[in-house]
Design a protein around this motif. Structure first.
Motif, PDB file in Angstrom:
ATOM      1  N   LEU A  41       0.832  -1.207   0.000  1.00 16.80           N
ATOM      2  CA  LEU A  41       0.000   0.000   0.000  1.00 16.80           C
ATOM      3  C   LEU A  41       0.867   1.258   0.000  1.00 16.80           C
ATOM      4  O   LEU A  41       1.791   1.381   0.798  1.00 16.80           O
ATOM      5  CB  LEU A  41      -0.915  -0.002   1.232  1.00 16.80           C
ATOM      6  CG  LEU A  41      -1.814   1.228   1.432  1.00 16.80           C
ATOM      7  CD1 LEU A  41      -2.789   1.400   0.270  1.00 16.80           C
ATOM      8  CD2 LEU A  41      -2.583   1.116   2.747  1.00 16.80           C
ATOM      9  N   GLY A  42       0.555   2.171  -0.890  1.00 16.42           N
ATOM     10  CA  GLY A  42       1.100   3.523  -0.824  1.00 16.42           C
ATOM     11  C   GLY A  42      -0.018   4.463  -0.410  1.00 16.42           C
ATOM     12  O   GLY A  42      -1.151   4.323  -0.881  1.00 16.42           O
TER      13      GLY A  42
ATOM     14  N   VAL B 233      11.851   2.714  -2.056  1.00 10.57           N
ATOM     15  CA  VAL B 233      10.870   1.706  -1.629  1.00 10.57           C
ATOM     16  C   VAL B 233      10.859   0.534  -2.620  1.00 10.57           C
ATOM     17  O   VAL B 233      10.971  -0.639  -2.247  1.00 10.57           O
ATOM     18  CB  VAL B 233       9.453   2.322  -1.538  1.00 10.57           C
ATOM     19  CG1 VAL B 233       8.382   1.238  -1.445  1.00 10.57           C
ATOM     20  CG2 VAL B 233       9.358   3.267  -0.340  1.00 10.57           C
ATOM     21  N   GLY B 234      10.737   0.861  -3.899  1.00  8.44           N
ATOM     22  CA  GLY B 234      10.656  -0.196  -4.901  1.00  8.44           C
ATOM     23  C   GLY B 234      11.938  -0.999  -5.001  1.00  8.44           C
ATOM     24  O   GLY B 234      11.912  -2.227  -5.153  1.00  8.44           O
TER      25      GLY B 234
ATOM     26  N   THR C  10       5.308   3.727   4.006  1.00 13.36           N
ATOM     27  CA  THR C  10       5.427   2.404   3.371  1.00 13.36           C
ATOM     28  C   THR C  10       6.727   1.730   3.791  1.00 13.36           C
ATOM     29  O   THR C  10       6.767   0.516   4.019  1.00 13.36           O
ATOM     30  CB  THR C  10       5.328   2.530   1.841  1.00 13.36           C
ATOM     31  OG1 THR C  10       4.069   3.113   1.511  1.00 13.36           O
ATOM     32  CG2 THR C  10       5.424   1.164   1.168  1.00 13.36           C
ATOM     33  N   MET C  11       7.799   2.523   3.939  1.00 14.43           N
ATOM     34  CA  MET C  11       9.054   1.947   4.462  1.00 14.43           C
ATOM     35  C   MET C  11       8.829   1.350   5.843  1.00 14.43           C
ATOM     36  O   MET C  11       9.351   0.273   6.163  1.00 14.43           O
ATOM     37  CB  MET C  11      10.132   3.031   4.549  1.00 14.43           C
ATOM     38  CG  MET C  11      10.606   3.576   3.211  1.00 14.43           C
ATOM     39  SD  MET C  11      11.835   4.896   3.483  1.00 14.43           S
ATOM     40  CE  MET C  11      11.951   5.589   1.835  1.00 14.43           C
ATOM     41  N   ALA C  12       8.070   2.069   6.681  1.00 10.70           N
ATOM     42  CA  ALA C  12       7.824   1.589   8.040  1.00 10.70           C
ATOM     43  C   ALA C  12       6.922   0.358   8.022  1.00 10.70           C
ATOM     44  O   ALA C  12       7.198  -0.642   8.691  1.00 10.70           O
ATOM     45  CB  ALA C  12       7.200   2.691   8.893  1.00 10.70           C
TER      46      ALA C  12
ATOM     47  N   PRO D  38       2.356   0.963  10.696  1.00  9.41           N
ATOM     48  CA  PRO D  38       2.135   1.705  11.938  1.00  9.41           C
ATOM     49  C   PRO D  38       0.991   2.724  11.809  1.00  9.41           C
ATOM     50  O   PRO D  38       0.653   3.134  10.707  1.00  9.41           O
ATOM     51  CB  PRO D  38       3.463   2.453  12.117  1.00  9.41           C
ATOM     52  CG  PRO D  38       3.910   2.736  10.718  1.00  9.41           C
ATOM     53  CD  PRO D  38       3.440   1.567   9.896  1.00  9.41           C
ATOM     54  N   ALA D  39       0.436   3.082  12.967  1.00  9.41           N
ATOM     55  CA  ALA D  39      -0.521   4.201  12.991  1.00  9.41           C
ATOM     56  C   ALA D  39       0.251   5.509  12.839  1.00  9.41           C
ATOM     57  O   ALA D  39       1.394   5.611  13.268  1.00  9.41           O
ATOM     58  CB  ALA D  39      -1.293   4.199  14.308  1.00  9.41           C
TER      59      ALA D  39
END
Lengths: 529, 529
Positions: free
Chosen positions: A59-60, A410-411, A439-441, B485-486
């Motif tokens: 998801l982005g 990210v990709g 998205t990294m997190a 994460p939130a």
């Protein structure tokens, strides 16, 4: 180019939906990552991502994250990811990074849900001209007219995207056809592995002849010719003939460091580039396009090489590395001696400068890292220093649409598990797709984001100066400054679930970068300049 | 529609540049706010924003902030702001909110810098098909072919944008023509104040006849008919005939509260909307378009009103409020008695619910506030409660392109100094244009952002349920969840220079909202649901 013909058919009781047929075809063609920001008209596809196993859905929070990630993924994996975007406006948010993907020749497979075909005529609020929006960034655009058509056009789109040199292909998927239950098998033509065309001897030989004759030459490498083979062959040619080597200014993915040739990028500003090419009698393009000025400036030519000097050894569609090897062989050029990696002369302490950042990051890069570079402040100094770094892959912003670096990181991280990714990013450009941090997190990607924080659109200050505005007025100052207020980068990172910190000195950067590179998930370091 | 012809001419020694001529013409046409995210090809225009005095330039960190702000500005000010965006990719980032502006009939004047005209043929990295990108969201697109053309097309673009019902007009400004120094005066045709067309008696009388005859009627108000005059006239008609009143579901700007009629919005989901209209023999449109289902659902009609019942009293181009007054007069309808503002029955304490948020925000709204509503979670409950609020203007997401609420709040605040703005915003949609917070901080806008934080794309969960996915699988869960994460909203706000806090109860929301409304600059409150 040949195609394997595959009969694909419904494989479970109750039949397959058009959405499931799309996902099955996509998987059969080797596309198994989907960067998504879906909406109502994509819900059958979202459901199909579970009912058909095998796709990793990421998801982005913003569509530009998805398209930039698909670009970064393609540059590292060499094959397309899918993007799943919501109607015209959702797709529009992804256009900027698809523009970069187009300039990088990245294969990307975009799927856009649309209204049910019978609903379009009523011009509901979210209706728009998707084809007009998609065409400028797509080598292929198609709209499915049935559930079976979703499968057939998926195969065709992926074939279009993956044919060298690679392009974006956009499939518009009306919601009713996603839901349609197929009652009969569907034949699809899956793309075969697409090989780059070989360059003919008739092209290579005259260039070899001119080099042998001692013409002052520049070799400009780009695209796939920037892989290890291409660079090593180019180094042989340079050593044998005295030809000067350059990389295109904004390569999609360049292998660097670890003893590879010290390949400068052709300078960004046209005066410098013209100067770099001025003495050449022959400018040989290997995978690169003819160099043109990034912008048009009064009194400076658009074409940077001297008139009549340009020869194309290989186009982006062709196997440029092989062409360079054949050319080196024709010249009888031996392998040059390996360049010893120079001792590091000690890393800079004290207040951070862009040069200090370039040297520190280069020196600390782990083996086989991927470095996603966006923004000039630290980008140029990093390239100056990083030919001496450990072997790594550098990604740059190929198309100039801002907000590319973090999504590409990210990709890239998803394409290459096990490789560390460093996103060397300017503060202004980071803001366009800041949602990448989340998205990294969420995916716990090993990306270390380094923010070059100078609180200004510095490149625009330079450009204002070129327009004689050495002292910008209040509006120009406001429009090129990022102060008032300054961003609190560690707070932004924390807001998205990424541990963040701020450094002001070389010592602090070395300490925090060492810690961040040793960590498992994403990290952010604001480098105050 | 008449035009004033004005001779415009260079007014300082050394002549005017094309960029300065553009800004002078824009100011002469009453456009004096510019929401900008410029790049190299807009530098002459940036310089002109200082050399020609009178424009307020507001920087957005992302182009969707600029276009959404121009939309919000137009809705409140009733006239266009300029956007200044960088080439095709920069413009593309603004398309989503221009889509919303198009559906809101907002006049917006977009200026896009392009490469120097003589540079385009070389297909430099940032070259793209801007016309193809701009056309889907522009009622008018033009490319200047000279410095003088920049002035002439500016006038024409603003005329196109401001002709009722309002549209986006996009001017492509090649860099060389921005720099060109004009040597002769230029004539431009400035748009006159554009009046909405009056509705003819032949349209009004038959509708009056049918209402008098006792047909069961629904009056659907939209666009400019949602101003105070239109609503008061509609209330007279309703009181005299028993007609049921609705507002269109997503009005651009609706006056609400302060004793105005309790005007429900036509329900969003089509089953409910069909039900609301099912008994009508006559559906009268005043400024609203024929109601259609937001999305097409199998087995549900796209057109929501019973066949043959729809009559157009006024189109969005016409003066719907006047038409409603004439219709009320025809019916001899008296002013209905003023509705007393009911005593508040006490505001809810304890854990926050969307209903509690709707009631608390409604009760605490200051007089003449502007409320920018995006997202359903608290948006619908707020509309349910807010007809009893103090007089305010409600802005909604007209086109369904997400990321509209915060930028619209920015633009509204700049259009109406002295009015408080509340951005009632869902967490998922806030992320698309989160950079708006920084512009609020830089401009010190009196915007209180209330984040409805449920950590999910809840509308998509509902839509999945409609597709029989009551228990979403892992991919569908990942793609509709914002947990893991939130977001830490107070941290994000602080990152952009906006004071932020988080509340979990009704008591805390009342306390923090009171404090935030009393503050001078922007504030953010995360409402944990």
């Amino acid at each position: 180019m040949t195609h394997a013909t595959t009969v694909w058919q419904a494989n479970r009781s109750g039949g397959l939906t058009g959405a499931e047929a799309l996902i099955e075809t996509s998987l059969a063609a080797g596309v198994d990552v989907c960067f998504a920001n879906p909406g109502t008209t994509e819900m059958p596809l979202v459901a199909a991502l579970d009912s058909v196993a095998g796709t990793r859905a990421v998801l982005g929070l913003f569509e530009g994250v998805c398209t930039g990630a698909a670009d970064g993924y393609a540059r590292i994996a060499g094959r397309p990811a899918m993007t799943l975007l919501h109607l015209g406006p959702g797709f529009a948010n992804g256009i900027a990074n698809l523009h970069n993907a187009r300039r990088a020749h990245s294969p990307v497979f975009n799927v856009i849900g649309d209204h049910a075909s019978w609903h379009l005529v009523h011009d509901a609020p979210l209706t728009s001209d998707i084809v007009s929006l998609a065409s400028p960034v797509s080598g292929w655009v198609g709209t499915a007219a049935s559930g079976a058509g979703l499968a057939q056009l998926t195969a065709r789109a992926i074939a279009a995207a993956t044919a060298p040199p690679g392009c974006g292909a956009t499939l518009i998927a009306p919601a009713d056809f996603q839901q349609e239950v197929l009652t009969a098998p569907v034949d699809v033509e899956l793309p075969d592995t697409r090989l780059r065309r070989e360059v003919a001897a008739e092209v290579i030989d005259p260039i070899a002849e001119r080099l042998r004759a001692g013409e002052r030459a520049v070799l400009l490498l780009g695209g796939a010719a920037l892989d290890e083979r291409g660079q090593r062959a180019a180094a042989r040619i340079a050593a044998a003939t005295g030809a000067v080597l350059y990389s295109e200014t904004f390569p999609a993915a360049a292998e660097r460091g670890g003893g590879l040739p010290d390949l400068d990028r052709l300078p960004y500003f046209p005066e410098k580039a013209v100067e770099a090419l001025a003495k050449a009698q022959l400018v040989v393009l290997a995978g690169a396009l003819e160099p043109v000025s990034y912008f048009g400036y009064e009194g400076i030519p658009s074409l940077l090489a001297p008139p009549g000097t340009v020869e194309v050894l290989s186009t982006p569609e062709e196997d440029g590395a092989l062409a360079l090897e054949v050319l080196a062989d024709r010249l009888g050029a031996p392998e040059p001696a390996a360049r010893p990696r120079p001792d590091d002369e000690g890393l800079p302490d004290g207040a951070l400068t862009p040069q200090a950042v370039g040297r520190i990051v280069s020196a600390m890069l782990p083996e086989h890292a991927i470095v996603s570079v966006e923004g000039g402040t630290c980008g140029y100094p990093f390239f100056t220093a990083s030919s001496r770094a450990a072997r790594h892959t550098a990604l740059t912003n190929t198309g100039g649409a801002i907000g590319q670096g973090l999504p590409a990181a990210v990709g890239a991280a998803i394409a290459a598990p096990g490789r560390k990714v460093v996103a060397l990013q300017s503060d202004g450009s980071a803001q366009y797709t800041i949602q990448s941090l989340w998205t990294m997190a969420r995916e716990q990607l090993p990306v270390v984001t380094l923010i070059a924080s100078n609180r200004a659109y510095n490149v625009l200050r330079t450009e204002l100066g070129r327009h004689g505005q050495s002292r910008p007025g209040p509006n120009a100052t406001a429009l090129t400054s990022l102060d008032g207020p300054a961003f609190d980068w560690p707070a932004l990172a924390r807001g998205y679930g990424v541990p963040g910190t701020r450094v002001e000195t070389g010592e602090a950067l070395r300490r925090e970068l060492g810690r961040a590179l040793a960590a498992d998930g994403p990290q952010l370091i604001e480098m105050a300049l």
